[in-house]
Design an enzyme around this catalytic site. Structure first.
Site, mmCIF file in Angstrom:
data_model
loop_
_atom_site.group_PDB
_atom_site.id
_atom_site.type_symbol
_atom_site.label_atom_id
_atom_site.label_comp_id
_atom_site.label_asym_id
_atom_site.label_seq_id
_atom_site.Cartn_x
_atom_site.Cartn_y
_atom_site.Cartn_z
ATOM 1 N N TYR A 1 59.574 -7.006 76.466
ATOM 2 C CA TYR A 1 60.482 -6.295 75.560
ATOM 3 C C TYR A 1 61.288 -5.177 76.229
ATOM 4 O O TYR A 1 62.041 -4.474 75.559
ATOM 5 C CB TYR A 1 59.688 -5.731 74.374
ATOM 6 C CG TYR A 1 59.000 -6.815 73.565
ATOM 7 C CD1 TYR A 1 59.755 -7.722 72.834
ATOM 8 C CD2 TYR A 1 57.618 -6.950 73.564
ATOM 9 C CE1 TYR A 1 59.145 -8.732 72.105
ATOM 10 C CE2 TYR A 1 56.989 -7.949 72.835
ATOM 11 C CZ TYR A 1 57.759 -8.836 72.111
ATOM 12 O OH TYR A 1 57.162 -9.832 71.394
ATOM 13 N N ASN B 1 65.449 -6.824 62.508
ATOM 14 C CA ASN B 1 64.489 -7.516 63.374
ATOM 15 C C ASN B 1 63.153 -7.486 62.635
ATOM 16 O O ASN B 1 62.434 -6.484 62.682
ATOM 17 C CB ASN B 1 64.374 -6.821 64.733
ATOM 18 C CG ASN B 1 63.451 -7.590 65.671
ATOM 19 O OD1 ASN B 1 62.699 -8.462 65.231
ATOM 20 N ND2 ASN B 1 63.497 -7.274 66.950
ATOM 21 N N HIS C 1 58.295 -14.996 61.211
ATOM 22 C CA HIS C 1 57.705 -16.332 61.226
ATOM 23 C C HIS C 1 56.743 -16.577 60.067
ATOM 24 O O HIS C 1 56.219 -17.681 59.923
ATOM 25 C CB HIS C 1 56.977 -16.536 62.565
ATOM 26 C CG HIS C 1 57.743 -15.974 63.731
ATOM 27 N ND1 HIS C 1 58.962 -16.474 64.115
ATOM 28 C CD2 HIS C 1 57.501 -14.913 64.547
ATOM 29 C CE1 HIS C 1 59.424 -15.771 65.135
ATOM 30 N NE2 HIS C 1 58.549 -14.808 65.422
ATOM 31 N N ASP D 1 63.345 -13.845 51.088
ATOM 32 C CA ASP D 1 63.848 -13.727 49.703
ATOM 33 C C ASP D 1 64.649 -12.437 49.521
ATOM 34 O O ASP D 1 65.679 -12.429 48.837
ATOM 35 C CB ASP D 1 62.684 -13.726 48.698
ATOM 36 C CG ASP D 1 62.045 -15.105 48.530
ATOM 37 O OD1 ASP D 1 62.654 -16.102 48.966
ATOM 38 O OD2 ASP D 1 60.936 -15.165 47.959
ATOM 39 N N HIS E 1 66.643 -10.596 67.575
ATOM 40 C CA HIS E 1 65.375 -10.610 68.308
ATOM 41 C C HIS E 1 65.636 -10.215 69.750
ATOM 42 O O HIS E 1 66.586 -10.708 70.363
ATOM 43 C CB HIS E 1 64.717 -11.991 68.261
ATOM 44 C CG HIS E 1 64.352 -12.384 66.878
ATOM 45 N ND1 HIS E 1 63.268 -11.843 66.226
ATOM 46 C CD2 HIS E 1 64.964 -13.202 65.994
ATOM 47 C CE1 HIS E 1 63.220 -12.333 64.991
ATOM 48 N NE2 HIS E 1 64.245 -13.157 64.826
ATOM 49 N N ILE E 2 64.790 -9.358 70.262
ATOM 50 C CA ILE E 2 64.939 -8.880 71.641
ATOM 51 C C ILE E 2 64.656 -10.016 72.615
ATOM 52 O O ILE E 2 65.401 -10.247 73.564
ATOM 53 C CB ILE E 2 63.979 -7.695 71.873
ATOM 54 C CG1 ILE E 2 64.366 -6.539 70.945
ATOM 55 C CG2 ILE E 2 63.981 -7.259 73.331
ATOM 56 C CD1 ILE E 2 63.280 -5.496 70.764
ATOM 57 N N SER E 3 63.568 -10.728 72.375
ATOM 58 C CA SER E 3 63.223 -11.869 73.235
ATOM 59 C C SER E 3 63.861 -13.141 72.668
ATOM 60 O O SER E 3 64.322 -13.161 71.522
ATOM 61 C CB SER E 3 61.696 -12.022 73.296
ATOM 62 O OG SER E 3 61.179 -12.340 72.005
ATOM 63 N N ARG F 1 56.993 -19.312 67.012
ATOM 64 C CA ARG F 1 58.099 -18.347 66.940
ATOM 65 C C ARG F 1 59.441 -19.038 66.697
ATOM 66 O O ARG F 1 60.452 -18.388 66.461
ATOM 67 C CB ARG F 1 58.188 -17.526 68.225
ATOM 68 C CG ARG F 1 57.022 -16.600 68.422
ATOM 69 C CD ARG F 1 57.253 -15.651 69.583
ATOM 70 N NE ARG F 1 55.987 -15.193 70.103
ATOM 71 C CZ ARG F 1 55.307 -14.134 69.638
ATOM 72 N NH1 ARG F 1 55.795 -13.427 68.647
ATOM 73 N NH2 ARG F 1 54.145 -13.798 70.161
HETATM 74 O O1 CA2 Z 1 61.795 -10.632 70.232
HETATM 75 C C1 CA2 Z 1 61.711 -10.000 69.188
HETATM 76 O O2 CA2 Z 1 62.467 -9.079 68.889
HETATM 77 C C2 CA2 Z 1 60.562 -10.305 68.219
HETATM 78 O O3 CA2 Z 1 61.038 -10.116 66.887
HETATM 79 C C3 CA2 Z 1 59.463 -9.320 68.544
HETATM 80 C C4 CA2 Z 1 58.188 -9.571 67.762
HETATM 81 C C5 CA2 Z 1 57.755 -11.021 67.851
HETATM 82 O O4 CA2 Z 1 56.639 -11.245 67.015
HETATM 83 C C6 CA2 Z 1 58.873 -11.967 67.468
HETATM 84 O O5 CA2 Z 1 58.418 -13.288 67.638
HETATM 85 C C7 CA2 Z 1 60.090 -11.739 68.340
HETATM 86 C C8 CA2 Z 1 57.059 -8.684 68.284
HETATM 87 C C9 CA2 Z 1 57.379 -7.225 68.254
HETATM 88 C C10 CA2 Z 1 56.352 -6.525 69.053
HETATM 89 O O6 CA2 Z 1 56.982 -5.468 69.729
HETATM 90 C C11 CA2 Z 1 56.319 -4.905 70.756
HETATM 91 C C12 CA2 Z 1 57.052 -4.035 71.542
HETATM 92 C C13 CA2 Z 1 56.458 -3.445 72.610
HETATM 93 C C14 CA2 Z 1 55.125 -3.675 72.892
HETATM 94 C C15 CA2 Z 1 54.391 -4.524 72.100
HETATM 95 C C16 CA2 Z 1 54.989 -5.151 71.015
#
Ligand code: CA2
Length: 140
Positions: free
Chosen positions: A22, A71, A77, A84, A97-99, A108
């Site tokens: 991230y 986000n 998921h 809704d 989404h960041i990733s 995902r």
């Molecule tokens: O890629 C994304 O932005 C996600 O929404 C991030 C979620 C993940 O469950 C989605 O599938 C994709 C997870 C957020 C967790 O963020 C963290 C940031 C730093 C350290 C640990 C978790």
């Protein structure tokens, strides 16, 4: 122009944990720079780890802002309720989404939110939020 950014669970840990997935930047630092880059936009920011609080924020900002950048994190998921809520509001909603959720685990790849949004940006890091702001400015 008013834009709300709503972040879901664990995104308060950005820059503090899992930098390989991230990134190293905290959302607070990123957000300060974003405000500087878009002086004509009035930003609101909300983050919660609680599903119902996210639904409440979507309902609140969904009738009082021009656009929402959402986000939903892990709730993307799993949450019919967040999907809704997005469908029910009038503001344009961009899912970010960041990733790249399509390059990760199978679970995902499905979002309860995407079909209700104007569009989705995934995998471009925090830059995705900035691109969503540009989209909202250009389209509204
Ligand atoms: O890629 C994304 O932005 C996600 O929404 C991030 C979620 C993940 O469950 C989605 O599938 C994709 C997870 C957020 C967790 O963020 C963290 C940031 C730093 C350290 C640990 C978790």
């Amino acid at each position: 122009m008013n834009i709300a950014i709503i972040n879901g669970p664990n995104l308060n840990l950005l820059g503090k944990r899992e930098p390989e997935v991230y990134g190293k930047e905290t959302f607070e630092t990123f957000f300060e720079n974003l405000i500087r880059k878009f002086p004509n936009v009035q930003f609101k920011y909300f983050q919660s780890n609680v599903e119902g609080e996210l639904v409440n924020a979507i309902q609140e900002y969904g009738f009082t802002t021009d656009g929402i950048i959402l986000n939903p994190a892990g709730y993307t998921h799993t949450s019919v309720a967040i999907g809704d809520a997005v469908a029910a509001v009038v503001s344009a909603v961009v899912e970010v989404h960041i990733s790249n959720i399509f390059a990760r685990e199978e679970f995902r790849k499905h979002s309860h939110v995407s079909a209700k949004c104007a569009g989705v940006i995934s995998g471009l890091g925090l830059k995705g939020y900035e691109l969503a702001v540009r989209y909202l400015i250009d389209s509204l």
